[in-house]
Design a protein around this motif. Structure first.
Motif, PDB file in Angstrom:
ATOM      1  N   LEU A 110      81.712 -42.664 -44.059  1.00  0.00           N
ATOM      2  CA  LEU A 110      81.278 -41.271 -44.116  1.00  0.00           C
ATOM      3  C   LEU A 110      82.517 -40.391 -44.296  1.00  0.00           C
ATOM      4  CD1 LEU A 110      78.689 -39.582 -43.881  1.00  0.00           C
ATOM      5  CD2 LEU A 110      79.144 -39.393 -41.439  1.00  0.00           C
ATOM      6  N   ASP A 111      82.558 -39.652 -45.373  1.00  0.00           N
ATOM      7  CA  ASP A 111      83.736 -38.869 -45.737  1.00  0.00           C
ATOM      8  C   ASP A 111      83.821 -37.618 -44.869  1.00  0.00           C
ATOM      9  OD1 ASP A 111      85.825 -37.549 -46.869  1.00  0.00           O
ATOM     10  OD2 ASP A 111      84.871 -37.185 -48.804  1.00  0.00           O
TER      11      ASP A 111
ATOM     12  N   LEU B   5      82.785 -43.768 -39.847  1.00  0.00           N
ATOM     13  CA  LEU B   5      83.622 -42.695 -40.355  1.00  0.00           C
ATOM     14  C   LEU B   5      84.731 -43.261 -41.229  1.00  0.00           C
ATOM     15  CD1 LEU B   5      84.131 -40.338 -37.280  1.00  0.00           C
ATOM     16  CD2 LEU B   5      82.432 -40.182 -39.097  1.00  0.00           C
TER      17      LEU B   5
ATOM     18  N   ILE C  16      76.700 -47.010 -40.683  1.00  0.00           N
ATOM     19  CA  ILE C  16      77.493 -45.833 -41.045  1.00  0.00           C
ATOM     20  C   ILE C  16      78.714 -45.752 -40.136  1.00  0.00           C
ATOM     21  CG2 ILE C  16      77.512 -43.320 -41.098  1.00  0.00           C
ATOM     22  CD1 ILE C  16      74.578 -43.431 -41.919  1.00  0.00           C
TER      23      ILE C  16
ATOM     24  N   ILE D   8      75.132 -43.281 -48.720  1.00  0.00           N
ATOM     25  CA  ILE D   8      75.247 -44.573 -48.033  1.00  0.00           C
ATOM     26  C   ILE D   8      73.887 -45.256 -48.050  1.00  0.00           C
ATOM     27  CG2 ILE D   8      75.790 -45.693 -45.844  1.00  0.00           C
ATOM     28  CD1 ILE D   8      77.727 -43.407 -45.271  1.00  0.00           C
TER      29      ILE D   8
ATOM     30  N   LEU E 161      79.498 -33.365 -46.899  1.00  0.00           N
ATOM     31  CA  LEU E 161      79.199 -34.432 -45.942  1.00  0.00           C
ATOM     32  C   LEU E 161      77.745 -34.887 -46.066  1.00  0.00           C
ATOM     33  CD1 LEU E 161      80.434 -36.065 -43.577  1.00  0.00           C
ATOM     34  CD2 LEU E 161      79.380 -34.401 -42.060  1.00  0.00           C
ATOM     35  N   ARG E 162      76.842 -33.951 -46.242  1.00  0.00           N
ATOM     36  CA  ARG E 162      75.447 -34.329 -46.441  1.00  0.00           C
ATOM     37  C   ARG E 162      75.319 -35.270 -47.652  1.00  0.00           C
ATOM     38  NH1 ARG E 162      71.547 -30.752 -43.918  1.00  0.00           N
ATOM     39  NH2 ARG E 162      72.453 -28.774 -43.231  1.00  0.00           N
TER      40      ARG E 162
ATOM     41  N   GLY F  65      70.615 -37.473 -40.254  1.00  0.00           N
ATOM     42  CA  GLY F  65      71.197 -36.731 -41.361  1.00  0.00           C
ATOM     43  C   GLY F  65      70.993 -35.238 -41.277  1.00  0.00           C
TER      44      GLY F  65
ATOM     45  N   SER G 295      77.666 -37.178 -48.881  1.00  0.00           N
ATOM     46  CA  SER G 295      78.278 -38.449 -48.515  1.00  0.00           C
ATOM     47  C   SER G 295      77.316 -39.288 -47.682  1.00  0.00           C
ATOM     48  CB  SER G 295      79.581 -38.208 -47.745  1.00  0.00           C
ATOM     49  OG  SER G 295      80.155 -39.406 -47.301  1.00  0.00           O
ATOM     50  N   TYR G 296      76.610 -38.621 -46.764  1.00  0.00           N
ATOM     51  CA  TYR G 296      75.651 -39.330 -45.909  1.00  0.00           C
ATOM     52  C   TYR G 296      74.526 -39.925 -46.752  1.00  0.00           C
ATOM     53  CZ  TYR G 296      73.025 -40.293 -41.638  1.00  0.00           C
ATOM     54  OH  TYR G 296      72.376 -40.928 -40.606  1.00  0.00           O
TER      55      TYR G 296
END
Length: 455
Positions: free
Chosen positions: A51-52, A32, A30, A24, A17-18, A135, A20-21
């Protein structure tokens, strides 16, 4: 899989996730990337990467002795209930629809028929892991260094961050629920009985474990009292041809399994399946039981919103335009009769759902007075617009009336407040302080822009 392996999977999902963030681009809003939604603030599709959060849909553990569960933020209540019921446990509040997620209920509020004794879902959260707008991944509890985020997170709708993991309280259940439907012709008597049961949850010497109500017209309302039972002489099934809300008018006593009680509203999306034809006997027989679900209906509505087939048909056939009136509001129980009188006269929709609640604490962005009885009034449908009425005429009427009655309005659907009004209702000072601390570069949308301006 061992608890250590499960935690390892979660940690890897956090790292993904980090990444993915970080992928972007700066300045890009942002959102979901998720398949389901229970919001009714429809927005235009976007080509921006989402956001994955695909790695955050699991129940990590259930501790029957401590009566707690650790759950990832995108876990649905359907999956959580399936994990807790074998242990004779359920969350303190289970929102009505199966695909509502734990994270969604905490950041966007939720309610159900245990809320008169357990408050709202976020009040049973012991700790939550959040990825903030900056983040950063942090853990917030009611008394640690991120307590300000813990208290300010409910009703922030993903504008301060997203929950990755939550630890929540559970409570014991019994196999069955006995229902009693009490009829009232006077709204004042109905409200008085509701207030009495919230203060003293006993009816005819039996405990009141669940409490909600259904209004079918100005002179026809029911309170439904649910009491746990170890045995049942029969159980009703409202997952196929029969329709739960109609049974409220037809039966004075009923029995359901605890699981069917929890999801009693989902099969027909309360009563909204009727607008899609699913309550017609022929269509109902042909419609698969597996598709009698709120998420299926919601996707159909989203499809109609996008392409507007029915609206165009209405114009071609000369029917007046219709306004969506899809809202949940809360008013103090003593003001409920006044709101219902207004609603019947000015809006004219039925049925209406009633759900009492008593907040356990004060939460800044949705400031209910702790210990005071409020009633959530839910209404979901459309009403015709008279010539000259603006497209949001009825919704604006409702907003003004709710404010006049010292009530509150949920933000999962459309809102039309001015910026000043909005922040007066939802504690703009606290929100701005939290936004500055946890999303200083405004990577996430502003709450007003998201909930009112529809960004």
């Amino acid at each position: 899989m061992t608890e250590l392996a499960v935690q390892g999977d979660h940690d890897r999902a956090v790292e993904a996730l980090r990444r993915s963030y970080r992928s972007i681009p700066p300045g890009t809003p942002i959102r979901l990337a998720k398949r389901t939604s229970n919001l009714f603030r429809f927005r235009e599709p976007t080509t921006a990467p989402g956001l994955d959060v695909s790695g955050f849909h699991r129940v990590l553990s259930v501790d029957p002795e401590a009566r707690t569960a650790e759950v990832q933020g995108m876990t649905t209540y359907e999956d959580l209930v399936d994990a807790t019921l074998p242990h004779g446990l359920m969350p303190l509040v289970v929102p009505q629809l199966k695909t509502i997620t734990l994270g969604g209920a905490v950041t966007g509020l939720g309610i159900e028929s245990t809320s008169f004794r357990n408050g709202l879902p976020h009040e049973s959260v012991l700790e939550m892991q959040v990825i903030t707008g900056a983040g950063e991944v942090i853990t917030a509890t009611r008394d640690n260094e991120h307590a300000d985020l813990y208290w300010g997170f409910p009703n922030s709708y993903g504008t301060l961050g997203y929950t990755l993991k939550l630890k929540i309280e559970l409570e014991p259940v019994k196999p069955y629920v006995r229902l009693r439907h009490l009829r009232f012709e006077d709204p004042a008597e109905c409200a008085a009985k509701l207030a009495e049961l919230c203060e003293n949850p006993v009816h005819e010497d039996d405990p009141v474990d669940f409490l909600d109500g259904t209004v079918f017209g100005p002179r026809e309302a029911y309170l439904t009292i649910g009491t746990y039972a170890d045995t049942a002489p029969y159980v009703s099934d409202y997952t196929g041809q029969r329709i739960y809300y109609r049974s409220v008018q037809q039966r004075s006593v009923d029995f359901l399994t605890v699981r069917d009680y929890i999801w009693r509203w989902d099969t027909d999306w309360f009563w909204c399946s009727g607008a899609l034809g699913v309550q017609h006997p022929v269509i109902r027989r042909l419609w698969p039981d597996s598709a009698k679900r709120s998420d299926v209906y919601r996707r159909l509505v989203a499809y109609e919103k996008r392409f507007g087939f029915k609206a165009r048909l209405d114009r071609w056939t000369g029917k007046p335009p219709r306004e969506d009136v899809i809202q949940d509001i809360e008013v103090p129980v003593g003001r409920l009769p006044e709101f219902l009188d207004f609603f019947h006269e000015k809006i004219g929709m039925s049925p209406i759902w009633l759900c009492p609640l008593r907040a356990r604490e004060r939460w800044p962005l949705y400031p209910l007075n702790p210990g005071e009885t409020y009633v959530n009034v839910g209404f979901w449908g459309t009403v015709p617009l008279a010539p000259g009425q603006m497209p949001e005429y009825h919704n604006r009427l409702i907003e003004r009336k709710v404010a006049a009655l010292d009530g509150h309005k949920s933000l999962y659907s459309t809102a039309f407040y001015s910026r000043e009004e909005f922040w007066r209702h939802y504690d703009g000072e606290t929100y701005r302080r939290l936004k500055s601390a946890y999303d200083p570069d405004a990577r996430l949308l502003d709450l007003y822009d998201k909930c009112v301006r529809g960004r």
